[in-house]
Every structure is written in structure tokens, then in C-alpha cells.
Design a protein around this motif. Structure first.
Motif, PDB file in Angstrom:
ATOM      1  N   VAL A   1      10.419  20.468 -13.709  1.00  0.00           N
ATOM      2  CA  VAL A   1      10.761  19.331 -12.858  1.00  0.00           C
ATOM      3  C   VAL A   1       9.537  18.752 -12.168  1.00  0.00           C
ATOM      4  O   VAL A   1       9.382  17.532 -12.040  1.00  0.00           O
ATOM      5  N   VAL A   2       8.647  19.636 -11.710  1.00  0.00           N
ATOM      6  CA  VAL A   2       7.474  19.165 -10.980  1.00  0.00           C
ATOM      7  C   VAL A   2       6.594  18.275 -11.849  1.00  0.00           C
ATOM      8  O   VAL A   2       5.962  17.333 -11.365  1.00  0.00           O
ATOM      9  N   LYS A   3       6.551  18.533 -13.151  1.00  0.00           N
ATOM     10  CA  LYS A   3       5.771  17.698 -14.057  1.00  0.00           C
ATOM     11  C   LYS A   3       6.370  16.291 -14.154  1.00  0.00           C
ATOM     12  O   LYS A   3       5.652  15.291 -14.230  1.00  0.00           O
ATOM     13  N   VAL A   4       7.688  16.229 -14.164  1.00  0.00           N
ATOM     14  CA  VAL A   4       8.364  14.933 -14.226  1.00  0.00           C
ATOM     15  C   VAL A   4       8.116  14.147 -12.944  1.00  0.00           C
ATOM     16  O   VAL A   4       7.870  12.941 -12.978  1.00  0.00           O
ATOM     17  N   ILE A   5       8.179  14.836 -11.807  1.00  0.00           N
ATOM     18  CA  ILE A   5       7.916  14.171 -10.519  1.00  0.00           C
ATOM     19  C   ILE A   5       6.504  13.589 -10.518  1.00  0.00           C
ATOM     20  O   ILE A   5       6.295  12.441 -10.112  1.00  0.00           O
ATOM     21  N   CYS A   6       5.533  14.376 -10.985  1.00  0.00           N
ATOM     22  CA  CYS A   6       4.146  13.899 -11.011  1.00  0.00           C
ATOM     23  C   CYS A   6       4.003  12.692 -11.929  1.00  0.00           C
ATOM     24  O   CYS A   6       3.289  11.731 -11.600  1.00  0.00           O
TER      25      CYS A   6
ATOM     26  N   ASP B   1       0.826  -1.202   0.000  1.00  0.00           N
ATOM     27  CA  ASP B   1       0.000   0.000   0.000  1.00  0.00           C
ATOM     28  C   ASP B   1       0.864   1.256   0.000  1.00  0.00           C
ATOM     29  O   ASP B   1       0.366   2.351  -0.234  1.00  0.00           O
ATOM     30  N   GLU B   2       2.162   1.101   0.290  1.00  0.00           N
ATOM     31  CA  GLU B   2       3.069   2.242   0.343  1.00  0.00           C
ATOM     32  C   GLU B   2       4.158   2.125  -0.721  1.00  0.00           C
ATOM     33  O   GLU B   2       4.564   1.020  -1.107  1.00  0.00           O
ATOM     34  N   CYS B   3       4.628   3.262  -1.186  1.00  0.00           N
ATOM     35  CA  CYS B   3       5.726   3.310  -2.160  1.00  0.00           C
ATOM     36  C   CYS B   3       6.419   4.656  -1.998  1.00  0.00           C
ATOM     37  O   CYS B   3       5.761   5.705  -2.003  1.00  0.00           O
ATOM     38  N   ILE B   4       7.741   4.644  -1.833  1.00  0.00           N
ATOM     39  CA  ILE B   4       8.514   5.857  -1.545  1.00  0.00           C
ATOM     40  C   ILE B   4       9.261   6.344  -2.782  1.00  0.00           C
ATOM     41  O   ILE B   4       9.900   5.550  -3.481  1.00  0.00           O
ATOM     42  N   LEU B   5       9.186   7.646  -3.042  1.00  0.00           N
ATOM     43  CA  LEU B   5       9.971   8.275  -4.107  1.00  0.00           C
ATOM     44  C   LEU B   5      10.820   9.382  -3.493  1.00  0.00           C
ATOM     45  O   LEU B   5      10.298  10.307  -2.876  1.00  0.00           O
ATOM     46  N   VAL B   6      12.134   9.285  -3.654  1.00  0.00           N
ATOM     47  CA  VAL B   6      13.060  10.317  -3.185  1.00  0.00           C
ATOM     48  C   VAL B   6      13.492  11.151  -4.383  1.00  0.00           C
ATOM     49  O   VAL B   6      13.978  10.609  -5.381  1.00  0.00           O
ATOM     50  N   CYS B   7      13.308  12.465  -4.313  1.00  0.00           N
ATOM     51  CA  CYS B   7      13.695  13.368  -5.394  1.00  0.00           C
ATOM     52  C   CYS B   7      14.974  14.103  -4.998  1.00  0.00           C
ATOM     53  O   CYS B   7      14.984  14.838  -4.006  1.00  0.00           O
TER      54      CYS B   7
ATOM     55  N   PRO C   1       8.400  -0.617  -1.779  1.00  0.00           N
ATOM     56  CA  PRO C   1       9.294  -0.189  -2.862  1.00  0.00           C
ATOM     57  C   PRO C   1       9.889   1.197  -2.614  1.00  0.00           C
ATOM     58  O   PRO C   1       9.244   2.064  -2.026  1.00  0.00           O
ATOM     59  N   LEU C   2      11.117   1.369  -3.098  1.00  0.00           N
ATOM     60  CA  LEU C   2      11.820   2.645  -2.981  1.00  0.00           C
ATOM     61  C   LEU C   2      12.369   3.033  -4.347  1.00  0.00           C
ATOM     62  O   LEU C   2      13.035   2.232  -5.012  1.00  0.00           O
ATOM     63  N   TYR C   3      12.084   4.255  -4.767  1.00  0.00           N
ATOM     64  CA  TYR C   3      12.606   4.785  -6.022  1.00  0.00           C
ATOM     65  C   TYR C   3      13.332   6.102  -5.739  1.00  0.00           C
ATOM     66  O   TYR C   3      12.930   6.864  -4.863  1.00  0.00           O
ATOM     67  N   VAL C   4      14.392   6.342  -6.498  1.00  0.00           N
ATOM     68  CA  VAL C   4      15.125   7.602  -6.389  1.00  0.00           C
ATOM     69  C   VAL C   4      15.106   8.264  -7.768  1.00  0.00           C
ATOM     70  O   VAL C   4      15.396   7.620  -8.777  1.00  0.00           O
ATOM     71  N   LEU C   5      14.764   9.543  -7.798  1.00  0.00           N
ATOM     72  CA  LEU C   5      14.628  10.278  -9.063  1.00  0.00           C
ATOM     73  C   LEU C   5      15.501  11.520  -9.057  1.00  0.00           C
ATOM     74  O   LEU C   5      15.527  12.271  -8.078  1.00  0.00           O
ATOM     75  N   THR C   6      16.208  11.740 -10.161  1.00  0.00           N
ATOM     76  CA  THR C   6      16.907  13.001 -10.358  1.00  0.00           C
ATOM     77  C   THR C   6      16.651  13.464 -11.782  1.00  0.00           C
ATOM     78  O   THR C   6      16.562  12.648 -12.709  1.00  0.00           O
TER      79      THR C   6
END
Length: 217
Positions: free
Chosen positions: A84-89, A7-13, A37-42
Motif C-alpha cells: 500500500v505504501v508504494k501506491v501512496i507514494c 503550492d499545496e495539495c492534500i491526499l487523504v488515504c 486540490p483534494l484527493y482521496v485514495l483507497t
């Protein structure tokens, strides 16, 4: 893919800069707690082949750290012209993210959004997501104007400390980036490198570092 609390999923920007490690570690702790799950985005406007040595150093360090923390994916958006905010979304919706980790300096580090802050836009566009704003690390920062552009360098272990050098040999102990103080004829400044999966910053005075056994964070 983790099979715990789906039910949870983490995204680090993270953005190119010294705060990335702290954000990734925070996201890693959260993912471990939820077993999710853990995802990292740059995101970067430049294509990968135009990145300088310092930026590549950060990305390599972050990717290694993310892997060590069990991240499901390290996502790099090169040559990205959208806000950037569009990519995060977009990534948030694709990965079914429920919690986003951001640095408090994201607004200035990335770009000013014309109509409202990044946080406000995220709250409006992905209202189902919880936002975690992490304070900026108090680590030593290489301030613009005080240091020259970073260059690749190495630390060679010698009796009583370490000596800075710029030629790679099998005797090198650490590889990193050296920032020379502006206005000095000597190799005095800051050396940044990875040690035990952490970004370390130490002072260099006339080619020498006396000790690197202290975590600078």
C-alpha cells in the motif's frame, strides 16, 4: 481544479472501515483552508467484483462525501498487489501532493511493512510531504466476533421510531448494513447508514430503533 494555493495539495488515504469519514472530513477542512486540490485514495487487494456489500457501502458513502466536499478526484486502486505504501507514494508524486492525511491505525488496518512502518517509509520516500496522523474515531465499532457478517437492510419509519426490514420498498426511510449480534434469535444488533452525508450507527433491539436523530460520533 482549484486555483487558490497551488503550492499545496492534500491526499487523504482511507481504508475500508469506520474511520474513513473522519479522515475525509479532516482533509476537506484542510483543502478549504488552503483553497487547494483534494484527493482521496483507497487501495484494496481484491478486484471490484469480489467486494462484499459492506465494502461497497463504505466506498459509495466515501465517494459521495468526497464529491460534496469538492474533492478533485476519488481514487480507488482495485486488485492492487503492491504494498500500500508504494501506491501512496506513486499517487503522491503523480498529483504533486504536499500533505497526506492518515489514520493512526493505518499500520494495522492495511499491512505491516517488512522494513519499518508506513509512516517511516513515507518519510523516506516522499520527504517533501507533511504527514497528518488523525486519531481513530470513537464511534461505535462493529467488533469482530460479537456480530455476524453485515447484510443489506432498510429502516421503515413507524410511529415512535423505525422498524428494521430486509425487503426494499418505496416506504423505506434509510438503506444501510445490519450487523446481527452473535447468539441471538432476534434481529438485535447494529445498523449503519448514511444520513446528511455522515455515517451513522444505531442500536436495533428486536427489529426496532427508537431514535436516529443523534449523531453517533
Amino acid at each position: 481544479m482549484k486555483t487558490g494555493s497551488m503550492d499545496e495539495c492534500i491526499l487523504v488515504c482511507v481504508y475500508y472501515g469506520p474511520n474513513g469519514e473522519r479522515l475525509i472530513r479532516r482533509g476537506g477542512k484542510m483543502a478549504k483552508m488552503f483553497n487547494c486540490p483534494l484527493y482521496v485514495l483507497t487501495v484494496d487487494r481484491q478486484p471490484a467484483d469480489e467486494w462484499d456489500i459492506e465494502k461497497n457501502h463504505y466506498i459509495s458513502a466515501w465517494k459521495k462525501l468526497a464529491e460534496d466536499l469538492g474533492a478533485d478526484d476519488f481514487i480507488v486502486k482495485y486488485n492492487e498487489k503492491r504494498p500500500v505504501v508504494k501506491v501512496i507514494c506513486e499517487v503522491t508524486k503523480q498529483k504533486n501532493v504536499t500533505q497526506i492525511v492518515l489514520g493512526q491505525s493505518a499500520q494495522s488496518r492495511w499491512e505491516e511493512i517488512t522494513k519499518g512502518s508506513i509512516i517511516n517509509v513515507l518519510l523516506n520516500e516522499v520527504s517533501f510531504v507533511d504527514l497528518h496522523i488523525v486519531s481513530v474515531s470513537r464511534e461505535l465499532n462493529v467488533q469482530e466476533g460479537f456480530y455476524e457478517k453485515g447484510i443489506r437492510a432498510y429502516l421503515l419509519e413507524e410511529a415512535g421510531g423505525y422498524r428494521l426490514c430486509f425487503n426494499h420498498t418505496h416506504l423505506d426511510k434509510y438503506e444501510g448494513i445490519f450487523y446481527k449480534e452473535v447468539g441471538t434469535d432476534f434481529n438485535t444488533g447494529v445498523f449503519k447508514f448514511m444520513k446528511d452525508n455522515e455515517m451513522i450507527e444505531v442500536f436495533v433491539h428486536d427489529d426496532y430503533v427508537s431514535d436516529i436523530n443523534v449523531r453517533i460520533n
